[in-house]
Design an enzyme around this catalytic site. Structure first.
Site, PDB file in Angstrom:
ATOM      1  N   ASP A   1      -6.962 -12.694  14.964  1.00 25.79           N
ATOM      2  CA  ASP A   1      -5.884 -12.915  14.027  1.00 25.79           C
ATOM      3  C   ASP A   1      -5.150 -11.674  14.294  1.00 25.79           C
ATOM      4  O   ASP A   1      -5.695 -10.703  14.101  1.00 25.79           O
ATOM      5  CB  ASP A   1      -6.755 -12.446  12.814  1.00 25.79           C
ATOM      6  CG  ASP A   1      -5.773 -13.363  11.339  1.00 25.79           C
ATOM      7  OD1 ASP A   1      -4.400 -13.029  11.729  1.00 25.79           O
ATOM      8  OD2 ASP A   1      -6.218 -14.071  10.431  1.00 25.79           O
TER       9      ASP A   1
ATOM     10  N   ASP B   1       0.354 -16.163  13.983  1.00 25.58           N
ATOM     11  CA  ASP B   1      -0.508 -14.187  14.894  1.00 25.58           C
ATOM     12  C   ASP B   1      -2.287 -15.100  15.133  1.00 25.58           C
ATOM     13  O   ASP B   1      -2.815 -14.575  14.627  1.00 25.58           O
ATOM     14  CB  ASP B   1      -0.013 -13.848  13.924  1.00 25.58           C
ATOM     15  CG  ASP B   1      -0.967 -14.496  12.314  1.00 25.58           C
ATOM     16  OD1 ASP B   1      -0.561 -15.508  12.450  1.00 25.58           O
ATOM     17  OD2 ASP B   1      -0.953 -13.568  11.771  1.00 25.58           O
ATOM     18  N   GLU B   2      -2.852 -16.410  15.274  1.00 25.56           N
ATOM     19  CA  GLU B   2      -3.322 -16.195  14.874  1.00 25.56           C
ATOM     20  C   GLU B   2      -4.101 -17.114  16.132  1.00 25.56           C
ATOM     21  O   GLU B   2      -3.314 -18.115  16.724  1.00 25.56           O
ATOM     22  CB  GLU B   2      -4.221 -17.153  13.494  1.00 25.56           C
ATOM     23  CG  GLU B   2      -4.430 -16.799  13.141  1.00 25.56           C
ATOM     24  CD  GLU B   2      -4.706 -17.655  11.785  1.00 25.56           C
ATOM     25  OE1 GLU B   2      -5.780 -18.487  12.134  1.00 25.56           O
ATOM     26  OE2 GLU B   2      -4.352 -17.076  10.206  1.00 25.56           O
TER      27      GLU B   2
END
Length: 611
Positions: free
Chosen positions: A117, A207-208
């Site tokens: 993350d 973003d993960e």
DNA sequence: GCGGATCAC
DNA sequence: TATGGTGATCCGC
């Protein structure tokens, strides 16, 4: 609000007139209360400020309404719980225990799953371009914040918060507009590194990501924690953005773990049953993906705050919240989750949609403009993703923030703006009739029941390779389409090739026929495959509604006709509002010359249709 | 199958 | 001055 019964009433019900705002305030705090960077924040004070900033607005009224509804729902749950507890629950208890035992048997502790993350991603990327922003509270987003840096979080600013509320909490907050391309480019850099650790990693969002590093650890004789340390260092070194990570036996726990040592940290829950059970026991249910503000309150009402609290209530859960919720909670209690990590490209898309918020609009003509715009947007998105949809859904948000949806199933898959508009407008008109003086603040369109329009590749032997996902409903498709999910096996090759040919025929058939979706359009889409459609046997029958010819050996044909007939209703709705619709929805049987010549129009000019 | 609701990011 | 957009899933009807 005056009490009709005077003084006596006030005495007997002291809570009346003095509503409990605690739950509402909690709701207004927003969804990311439990996110990192909030520890030093005086939540009481923040809550007051948000409450006061929101008070009196339509948004606030709507939230209040939702809060009241939830309170009522919870009262019902509690009542039901009290009723159930008087009954003999031994059957439910046994069933719950059987399910838990069954789940336990499926426990897989052999994989090392990582959730990565990026820390305050959008803000971090902006800070790379403008380092001076590192020392000031800063957030990215417009009316609603996408994310903010950790300095801003100290003020109680959070993602999902309205910009003007954030400004109240932190007047010196620097607000930057989103630059999605920039973030996408940066995300690509981080993914390139993650791919070295698991080439089949799964992007969960910009973003993960989830990785399965089991093989990597084995090949490199590395402990999972060391491997992740290395990966995080490598990402930071090469991309200059920091990431946090969680390491566990499955995706669910890895995700929770990645929040433990945020920012720029990692946390591992060992692949050990006891360790996992202990980790889950004291974990607030709200931390689990899938438990939001509503479910959290519902669970809290029956005494479940942590995953450990689930066990004593196991006999009641299915009855109170439904079977799915029970199964979900059982897995939370046991700390189970998926161990299969796969590239997101493998996931089958189920819908494509667009929506926009605007200043309140009541004017009918203006609303139609918005609808046209949505239709054009969606056409582009459908072209990009290469889909058509068999279902069109109109979404509106009233000025009161109430959301309504209406959907319809055109007789053919649609993708062109004018078709989307033609099928959505009657629904809008119907809503206008239902809600006199309707004022909207949002309008959106979605298509689902997707049909792929990806070109079917043809190999050396002239055999079609089916497009990757096959988003078709078996119910109204020929069975032949099912072979798309099978694999190439030598012995049955000939059979499968024949089946694939059928698939291609069907695909091309759909492609061609959907050009004239609902008899609305005779304009081939830009880059249409209409020209290279496979030749058919002579047509014997046509669908009386849409004119779809019966293909050779077309076992689905009768079903199709039934389907089409059942959707005839849309035309009736359309004709109901004939004045407005006649201009854009001429009868198929009487194609106008204008329509036919439309075929020759430059696709770019198609936009003029609405302007 | 439809519409509302919830959830994640 | 004034609370987002995209996609998925579940439930009740």
């Amino acid at each position: 609000m005056a009490s009709p019964d005077g003084v006596a009433d006030e005495k007997s019900a002291p809570a009346k007139g003095e509503e409990d705002f605690e739950t509402l305030k909690y709701q207004l705090l927003g969804p990311s209360l439990l996110k990192a960077g909030q520890d030093a924040v005086d939540q009481q004070k923040v809550s007051e400020i948000i409450y006061n900033a929101s008070k009196g607005s339509k948004f606030f009224d709507h939230e209040q309404e939702r809060d009241r509804n939830l309170t009522v729902k919870i009262e019902r749950i509690l009542k039901e719980k009290a009723r159930l507890e008087k009954l003999d629950l031994s059957h439910d208890l046994r069933r719950a225990d059987e399910y838990l035992a069954e789940l336990e048997l499926s426990r897989d502790l052999s994989q090392y799953i990582v959730h990565v993350d990026c820390d305050a991603f959008f803000a971090a990327v902006e800070e790379l371009d403008r380092p001076e922003l590192k020392t000031v509270p800063m957030a990215v987003g417009g009316g609603v914040l996408s994310t903010c840096n950790y300095l801003a979080r100290k003020f109680g600013v959070r993602s999902g918060m309205a910009g003007f509320v954030a400004k109240k909490l932190c007047p010196e907050l620097v607000l930057l507009p989103q630059n999605y391309e920039k973030y996408t480019a940066k995300a690509k850099e981080t993914r390139a590194i993650m791919a070295q650790y698991d080439p089949l990693f799964e992007s969960a969002s910009i973003d993960e990501a989830y990785l399965n590093i089991t093989a990597f650890c084995a090949e490199n004789q590395l402990d999972p924690e060391e491997a992740v340390q290395r990966m995080r260092a490598e990402i930071l070194e090469n991309t200059k953005v920091s990431v946090s990570a969680g390491i566990a036996a499955n995706a669910k726990i890895a995700k929770i773990a990645s929040n433990k040592n945020k920012p720029n940290g990692q946390f591992r829950v060992p692949n050990d049953r006891t360790a996992i059970m202990e980790f889950m026991r004291d974990l607030p249910v709200r931390k689990v993906n899938g438990v939001g503000r509503v479910f959290e309150r519902e669970l809290d009402s029956i005494g479940i705050k942590t995953c450990g609290d689930i066990y004593p209530q196991r006999a009641l859960l299915a009855r109170l919240f439904g079977e799915k919720a029970f199964q979900f909670l059982a897995q939370c209690y046991l700390g189970l989750g998926r161990t299969k990590i796969e590239p997101v490209e493998n996931h089958e898309r189920k819908s494509v949609s667009t929506e926009t918020t605007f200043h309140e609009i009541g004017d009918k003509e203006e609303l139609r403009k918005k609808l046209r715009w949505a239709a054009e947007e969606l056409e582009q998105d459908l072209a990009r993703t290469q889909f058509k949809g068999r279902t069109v859904c109109l979404k509106v948000k009233l000025h009161t923030f109430e959301v309504l949806t209406r959907q319809t199933a055109p007789p053919r898959a649609v993708s062109q703006a004018k078709d989307l508009y033609a099928f959505a407008l009657p629904m809008l008109i119907k809503l206008e009739k239902e809600i006199p003086g309707m004022k909207l603040r949002l309008l959106g369109l979605r298509v689902s029941n997707l049909v792929s329009t990806k070109k079917v590749g043809v190999n050396f032997f002239g055999v079609a390779a089916p497009p990757k996902p096959t988003p078709v409903q078996p119910s109204d498709q020929s069975e032949a389409l099912d072979v798309n999910t099978e694999h190439d096996i030598g012995a049955e090759e000939a059979f499968e090739n024949a089946a694939r040919q059928e698939v291609q025929d069907e695909m091309n058939d759909l492609e061609q026929l959907s050009q004239e979706a609902a008899g609305l359009s005779v304009t081939p889409a830009p880059g249409s495959t209409a020209a290279d459609v496979t030749e058919h046997q002579p047509v014997q029958w046509e669908c009386p509604i849409c004119g779809r010819p019966q293909a050779p050996d077309d076992r689905a044909f009768n079903d199709h006709v039934d389907f089409c007939l059942s959707k005839q209703t849309i035309r009736e709705v359309v004709q109901d509002s004939s004045q407005e619709m006649s201009a854009i929805l001429p009868s198929r049987k009487r194609k106008t010359s204008a329509q036919q010549s439309h075929t020759d129009v430059d696709p770019r000019q198609k936009r003029l249709f609405f302007s």
